[in-house]
Design a protein around this motif. Structure first.
Motif, PDB file in Angstrom:
ATOM      1  N   LEU A  19      96.098  -9.755  74.519  1.00  0.00           N
ATOM      2  CA  LEU A  19      95.926  -8.455  74.055  1.00  0.00           C
ATOM      3  C   LEU A  19      97.315  -8.332  72.889  1.00  0.00           C
ATOM      4  O   LEU A  19      96.891  -7.566  72.039  1.00  0.00           O
ATOM      5  CB  LEU A  19      95.956  -7.264  75.015  1.00  0.00           C
ATOM      6  N   ALA A  20      98.401  -8.583  73.275  1.00  0.00           N
ATOM      7  CA  ALA A  20      99.622  -8.261  72.322  1.00  0.00           C
ATOM      8  C   ALA A  20      99.307  -8.944  71.036  1.00  0.00           C
ATOM      9  O   ALA A  20      99.545  -8.503  69.967  1.00  0.00           O
ATOM     10  CB  ALA A  20     100.921  -8.792  72.929  1.00  0.00           C
TER      11      ALA A  20
ATOM     12  N   ASP B  76     106.048   2.514  83.774  1.00  0.00           N
ATOM     13  CA  ASP B  76     105.724   1.299  82.975  1.00  0.00           C
ATOM     14  C   ASP B  76     104.504   0.937  82.415  1.00  0.00           C
ATOM     15  O   ASP B  76     104.429   0.390  81.228  1.00  0.00           O
ATOM     16  CB  ASP B  76     106.316   0.038  84.040  1.00  0.00           C
ATOM     17  N   VAL B  77     103.429   1.185  83.157  1.00  0.00           N
ATOM     18  CA  VAL B  77     101.978   1.025  82.336  1.00  0.00           C
ATOM     19  C   VAL B  77     101.992   2.055  81.384  1.00  0.00           C
ATOM     20  O   VAL B  77     101.460   1.427  80.189  1.00  0.00           O
ATOM     21  CB  VAL B  77     101.069   1.623  83.562  1.00  0.00           C
ATOM     22  N   ASP B  78     102.469   3.123  81.418  1.00  0.00           N
ATOM     23  CA  ASP B  78     102.424   4.338  80.086  1.00  0.00           C
ATOM     24  C   ASP B  78     103.318   3.276  78.982  1.00  0.00           C
ATOM     25  O   ASP B  78     103.005   3.668  77.937  1.00  0.00           O
ATOM     26  CB  ASP B  78     103.163   5.475  80.670  1.00  0.00           C
ATOM     27  N   ASP B  79     104.290   2.943  79.354  1.00  0.00           N
ATOM     28  CA  ASP B  79     105.171   2.267  78.323  1.00  0.00           C
ATOM     29  C   ASP B  79     104.415   1.124  77.750  1.00  0.00           C
ATOM     30  O   ASP B  79     104.374   0.675  76.432  1.00  0.00           O
ATOM     31  CB  ASP B  79     106.433   1.904  78.720  1.00  0.00           C
ATOM     32  N   TRP B  80     103.616   0.400  78.332  1.00  0.00           N
ATOM     33  CA  TRP B  80     102.967  -0.903  78.174  1.00  0.00           C
ATOM     34  C   TRP B  80     101.706  -0.352  77.265  1.00  0.00           C
ATOM     35  O   TRP B  80     101.682  -0.773  76.059  1.00  0.00           O
ATOM     36  CB  TRP B  80     102.362  -1.667  79.167  1.00  0.00           C
ATOM     37  N   ASP B  82     101.807   2.294  75.240  1.00  0.00           N
ATOM     38  CA  ASP B  82     102.342   2.652  74.114  1.00  0.00           C
ATOM     39  C   ASP B  82     101.910   1.875  72.829  1.00  0.00           C
ATOM     40  O   ASP B  82     101.837   1.839  71.782  1.00  0.00           O
ATOM     41  CB  ASP B  82     103.859   2.802  74.031  1.00  0.00           C
ATOM     42  N   HIS B  83     101.853   0.261  73.072  1.00  0.00           N
ATOM     43  CA  HIS B  83     101.764  -0.566  72.231  1.00  0.00           C
ATOM     44  C   HIS B  83     100.364  -0.624  71.843  1.00  0.00           C
ATOM     45  O   HIS B  83      99.807  -1.060  70.735  1.00  0.00           O
ATOM     46  CB  HIS B  83     101.974  -2.188  72.663  1.00  0.00           C
ATOM     47  N   TYR B  84      99.463   0.037  72.554  1.00  0.00           N
ATOM     48  CA  TYR B  84      97.762   0.064  72.057  1.00  0.00           C
ATOM     49  C   TYR B  84      97.260   1.361  71.702  1.00  0.00           C
ATOM     50  O   TYR B  84      96.020   1.714  71.256  1.00  0.00           O
ATOM     51  CB  TYR B  84      97.109  -0.499  73.232  1.00  0.00           C
ATOM     52  N   ARG B  85      98.342   2.309  72.020  1.00  0.00           N
ATOM     53  CA  ARG B  85      97.751   3.844  71.611  1.00  0.00           C
ATOM     54  C   ARG B  85      97.180   3.920  70.270  1.00  0.00           C
ATOM     55  O   ARG B  85      96.093   4.790  69.929  1.00  0.00           O
ATOM     56  CB  ARG B  85      98.918   5.031  71.913  1.00  0.00           C
ATOM     57  N   ARG B  86      97.657   3.399  69.221  1.00  0.00           N
ATOM     58  CA  ARG B  86      97.331   3.446  67.777  1.00  0.00           C
ATOM     59  C   ARG B  86      95.888   3.200  67.760  1.00  0.00           C
ATOM     60  O   ARG B  86      95.105   3.677  66.815  1.00  0.00           O
ATOM     61  CB  ARG B  86      98.033   3.058  67.046  1.00  0.00           C
ATOM     62  N   PHE B  87      95.362   2.147  68.527  1.00  0.00           N
ATOM     63  CA  PHE B  87      94.056   1.906  68.261  1.00  0.00           C
ATOM     64  C   PHE B  87      92.883   2.828  68.955  1.00  0.00           C
ATOM     65  O   PHE B  87      91.994   3.238  68.042  1.00  0.00           O
ATOM     66  CB  PHE B  87      93.568   0.572  69.471  1.00  0.00           C
ATOM     67  N   GLY B 127      97.558  12.291  70.518  1.00  0.00           N
ATOM     68  CA  GLY B 127      98.730  11.269  70.072  1.00  0.00           C
ATOM     69  C   GLY B 127     100.139  11.355  70.719  1.00  0.00           C
ATOM     70  O   GLY B 127     100.648  12.706  70.660  1.00  0.00           O
ATOM     71  N   ARG B 128     100.661  10.634  71.473  1.00  0.00           N
ATOM     72  CA  ARG B 128     102.228  10.588  71.955  1.00  0.00           C
ATOM     73  C   ARG B 128     103.097  10.575  70.256  1.00  0.00           C
ATOM     74  O   ARG B 128     103.150   9.550  70.129  1.00  0.00           O
ATOM     75  CB  ARG B 128     102.449   9.442  72.882  1.00  0.00           C
ATOM     76  N   LYS B 129     103.601  11.645  70.353  1.00  0.00           N
ATOM     77  CA  LYS B 129     104.786  11.517  69.321  1.00  0.00           C
ATOM     78  C   LYS B 129     105.940  11.093  69.815  1.00  0.00           C
ATOM     79  O   LYS B 129     106.517  11.474  70.861  1.00  0.00           O
ATOM     80  CB  LYS B 129     104.897  12.905  68.767  1.00  0.00           C
ATOM     81  N   LYS B 130     106.786  10.078  69.030  1.00  0.00           N
ATOM     82  CA  LYS B 130     107.796   9.338  69.476  1.00  0.00           C
ATOM     83  C   LYS B 130     109.088  10.393  68.981  1.00  0.00           C
ATOM     84  O   LYS B 130     109.167  10.557  67.826  1.00  0.00           O
ATOM     85  CB  LYS B 130     107.989   8.059  68.979  1.00  0.00           C
TER      86      LYS B 130
END
Lengths: 130, 130
Positions: A19-20, B76-80, B82-87, B127-130
């Protein structure tokens, strides 16, 4: 797709690594297999699990059948997490508050000695606002 | 705790139901078992999986040993994710945009006939704003 299937598919480091890789762009099975030192059938098996879980799709049109991320299942995980966000948002807020207190105490004793701790404020919060 | 263990623990409907129950407050194994028509040993087994995954903890102090949600593994799941939210943020934005176009077209033909589609705007965004 059920959360059972999705979580089960995500419980494997190779599948998360696939996925990454796909997060960087769609690609072929051959290219996906390369960094894993795995046989094509082994990678194909992982792809089938990801595909059944609705996490990826494979084009039926192009001859090179590129794989790409499907967002729906990941969005379902995110929606499920919504019920629990307040737990870690709250607990991280308590930690932030504690770190701030700690830092304030230390700074008073040792001015200009410690780097500024990066703390999260309500304004820059990670919390998802509904 | 690893994501393997966390995702694997979450891939079971009973364990997710236990978490949902615990989201309402800490409780005993007896109270948890009640709605599931399951034996205490069966529930205890699920609790051990959740505990090993760092998703819950059980008090060692109180005699009734209440279970409660531990937020770290969920974070941790939420942080993981994060890499895919943009999709899915992107793809849902495209869907929103498409629905708006569709609705605008229909409204022009059939004024006051359709209920307003609830669309997400950038301002109210998920969307989560950083």
């Amino acid at each position: 797709m059920s959360l059972d299937t999705t979580f089960s598919a995500l419980a494997d480091p190779t599948r998360r690594a696939i996925l990454a890789r796909l997060a960087r762009g769609e690609t072929t099975v051959q290219d996906l297999a390369e960094p894993f030192a795995m046989s094509l059938p082994a990678i194909s098996k992982h792809l089938k699990v990801l595909e059944r879980a609705g996490l990826i799709s494979r084009s039926r049109e192009a001859q090179w059948r590129p794989c790409r991320i499907e967002p729906r299942a990941l969005k379902d995980v995110d929606d499920w997490l919504d019920h629990y966000r307040r737990f870690y948002d709250e607990s991280f807020e308590r930690l932030d508050s504690y770190l701030r207190t700690l830092q304030a105490g230390r700074s008073a004793k040792q001015p200009n000695k410690l780097p500024r701790t990066k703390v999260r404020t309500k304004e820059s919060g990670h919390g998802r606002k509904k």
